[in-house]
Write a protein that holds these residues in place. Sequence first.
Motif, PDB file in Angstrom:
ATOM      1  N   ASN A   8     -11.851   9.553 -11.960  1.00 47.52           N
ATOM      2  CA  ASN A   8     -13.190  10.062 -12.232  1.00 47.52           C
ATOM      3  C   ASN A   8     -13.904   9.062 -13.140  1.00 47.52           C
ATOM      4  OD1 ASN A   8     -12.854  12.562 -10.840  1.00 47.52           O
ATOM      5  ND2 ASN A   8     -11.656  13.329 -12.565  1.00 47.52           N
ATOM      6  N   VAL A  10     -17.545   7.776 -14.943  1.00 50.53           N
ATOM      7  CA  VAL A  10     -18.922   8.061 -15.336  1.00 50.53           C
ATOM      8  C   VAL A  10     -19.634   6.731 -15.553  1.00 50.53           C
ATOM      9  CG1 VAL A  10     -20.421   8.960 -17.158  1.00 50.53           C
ATOM     10  CG2 VAL A  10     -18.496  10.319 -16.348  1.00 50.53           C
ATOM     11  N   VAL A  12     -23.248   5.265 -16.854  1.00 50.25           N
ATOM     12  CA  VAL A  12     -24.429   5.690 -17.595  1.00 50.25           C
ATOM     13  C   VAL A  12     -25.502   4.617 -17.457  1.00 50.25           C
ATOM     14  CG1 VAL A  12     -25.322   6.590 -19.770  1.00 50.25           C
ATOM     15  CG2 VAL A  12     -22.881   6.800 -19.244  1.00 50.25           C
ATOM     16  N   ALA A  22     -21.751   1.748  -9.694  1.00 50.44           N
ATOM     17  CA  ALA A  22     -21.511   3.061  -9.080  1.00 50.44           C
ATOM     18  C   ALA A  22     -21.182   2.926  -7.601  1.00 50.44           C
ATOM     19  CB  ALA A  22     -22.735   3.950  -9.281  1.00 50.44           C
ATOM     20  N   THR A  33     -19.738   9.770 -11.100  1.00 45.31           N
ATOM     21  CA  THR A  33     -20.909  10.497 -11.573  1.00 45.31           C
ATOM     22  C   THR A  33     -21.825   9.500 -12.268  1.00 45.31           C
ATOM     23  OG1 THR A  33     -19.637  12.523 -11.929  1.00 45.31           O
ATOM     24  CG2 THR A  33     -21.763  12.355 -13.037  1.00 45.31           C
ATOM     25  N   VAL A  35     -25.067   9.007 -14.543  1.00 47.49           N
ATOM     26  CA  VAL A  35     -25.930   9.717 -15.494  1.00 47.49           C
ATOM     27  C   VAL A  35     -27.062   8.781 -15.888  1.00 47.49           C
ATOM     28  CG1 VAL A  35     -26.041  10.805 -17.767  1.00 47.49           C
ATOM     29  CG2 VAL A  35     -23.976  11.057 -16.354  1.00 47.49           C
ATOM     30  N   GLU A 150     -22.309  11.745  -7.486  1.00 45.01           N
ATOM     31  CA  GLU A 150     -23.076  12.794  -8.164  1.00 45.01           C
ATOM     32  C   GLU A 150     -24.060  12.130  -9.122  1.00 45.01           C
ATOM     33  OE1 GLU A 150     -22.592  16.715 -11.069  1.00 45.01           O
ATOM     34  OE2 GLU A 150     -20.825  15.533 -10.514  1.00 45.01           O
ATOM     35  N   GLY A 169     -14.944   9.941 -21.709  1.00 44.77           N
ATOM     36  CA  GLY A 169     -16.076  10.736 -21.284  1.00 44.77           C
ATOM     37  C   GLY A 169     -17.281  10.483 -22.163  1.00 44.77           C
ATOM     38  N   LEU A 181     -18.827  15.507 -20.732  1.00 45.08           N
ATOM     39  CA  LEU A 181     -18.470  15.169 -19.358  1.00 45.08           C
ATOM     40  C   LEU A 181     -17.212  14.317 -19.398  1.00 45.08           C
ATOM     41  CD1 LEU A 181     -19.450  15.428 -16.404  1.00 45.08           C
ATOM     42  CD2 LEU A 181     -20.734  13.318 -16.748  1.00 45.08           C
ATOM     43  N   SER A 183     -14.053  11.988 -18.164  1.00 51.90           N
ATOM     44  CA  SER A 183     -13.837  10.954 -17.156  1.00 51.90           C
ATOM     45  C   SER A 183     -12.615  10.142 -17.516  1.00 51.90           C
ATOM     46  CB  SER A 183     -15.057  10.036 -17.053  1.00 51.90           C
ATOM     47  OG  SER A 183     -15.197   9.264 -18.229  1.00 51.90           O
ATOM     48  N   VAL A 186     -15.547   5.046 -18.637  1.00 52.57           N
ATOM     49  CA  VAL A 186     -17.009   5.071 -18.754  1.00 52.57           C
ATOM     50  C   VAL A 186     -17.528   3.649 -18.564  1.00 52.57           C
ATOM     51  CG1 VAL A 186     -18.983   5.520 -20.270  1.00 52.57           C
ATOM     52  CG2 VAL A 186     -16.981   7.032 -20.345  1.00 52.57           C
TER      53      VAL A 186
END
Length: 502
Positions: A8, A10, A12, A22, A33, A35, A150, A169, A181, A183, A186
């Motif tokens: 997972n 994340v 940003v 991503a 995900t 963000v 996402e 996270g 969140l 993860s 990151v």
Amino acid sequence: MSTAPRMNIVVVGSGIAGLTAALHASEAGHSVTLVTKSRLGDGCTPLAQGGVAGAYGPGDSAARHAADTLSAGAGLSDTEAVDVLVRDGAARIAELIARGVAFDRAADGSLLLGREAAHSHARIVHAGGDATGAEISRALVAQVRQAPIEVIENAFLIDLVVDGGSARGIRMLRDGALIDLESDAVILATGGAGQLYAHTTNPIGATGDGIAAALRAGAAVADLEFMQFHPTVLAAGPAFLISEAVRGEGATLIDDEGRRFVFDSHPDGELAPRDVVSRAIARQAESHKGPVLLDATMLGAERLAARFPTIDRVTRERGFDWAREPIPVTPAAHYLMGGVVTDLDGRSSLPGLFAVGEVARTGVHGANRLASNSLLEGAVFGARAAAALERLRLAPLTQPLSSPATTLPPLDDRAADETSRRTQLQQLMWDRVGLLRTEHGLSEALDTIRSLRAAALSPATLAAHEEANLLLLAEVTASAALARTTSVGAHHMTPAPALIGA
């Protein structure tokens, strides 16, 4: 598809670096995900008028591009990072084309190559004349929308969540609520901190949130004293950048008597490195108290409209016919060469934390960024960070993350007193930690910044969180500038106090 364990991740930020990271992470089989502080694709990338360096024509090469990058970096660039940038550049440009970016082409279908300041050859690809960033953002956003990624929009990064000595996270503010969140890693791609300064090309959200969060989490940062000031921003109305490519096409900088004064500072005149040109403009404005003008009239109305349609439209909307008369310009904070220290794969000193794009200090730019290397850096290191995820060794969480119950005001809440404090800080940074610095001015600025930080209350609004980030970065920036006693690149020490206004 990778056979590595699915993780997972994340990401940003949603500029070129974040979007690239991503997409590559998702295509490698990870759950991603993304963000972003405002809407997907907002930020600095869609504002970029310049292009992407790295397309080599006859007589040019990656080695020559590397030499130009090292020269602009004033001896402080990391040679390995520069080699990675130019070596991977062609593949990343080809990837952008494959993802739907419509770069400008000649009649025979070949890519049109432009030249900008401090480049020895024409090696820069553009899109829409002066709308390269917008076209890249459009294409990559469309790809992200179609991918199993996402997307969480209008979410503000409060802090990194660190567990067991690793980034596991983020804590974000969304719809008035603080949310944790979780993860496995990151990837920060939050951009720079142009809002430290009274004059900047950066959007209002460029408040250094990622760098500040990394600092609080204990990650190493470096080179924050190296803020690049773009030489030519329209000095009428809100900040609007006049691309360096305009000077690359032949436009000149003149004083109110028509003299090309930049040659007093460098034999390359208007095509000297950005820091040189910006300081020449600052000194000219200070000593003559008159406007500095960009003269593009020799290019003609038809050529200006075709090559620079966005600039042509905006200058005319603001009452200037730049095909017939020179336009007033001023320097403005544009790009931060420093940031979160990373290796060649975007890894920071904090396990599990990666940084790509302007938030990162890869070592590519040294003390001064070469024009059109920023979009390239975002694409190159965004892809490399995603590839490096497969080599990430994870430790189990010591305890599950749980979202705190605290609620805060919505994202658009910027109280008048908080806005006033930001304005005070921005003017202080512009006057004392800007283009021309002195030991006395930096010491004064540092004392004031520390007083402001000491008096600040715990953040309770979005604006207060942004202000806390800016104050933290201002202190670290002023401290770093004070510690570097000799001038190099974008950091210039003068022997006497000098205030820059515009």
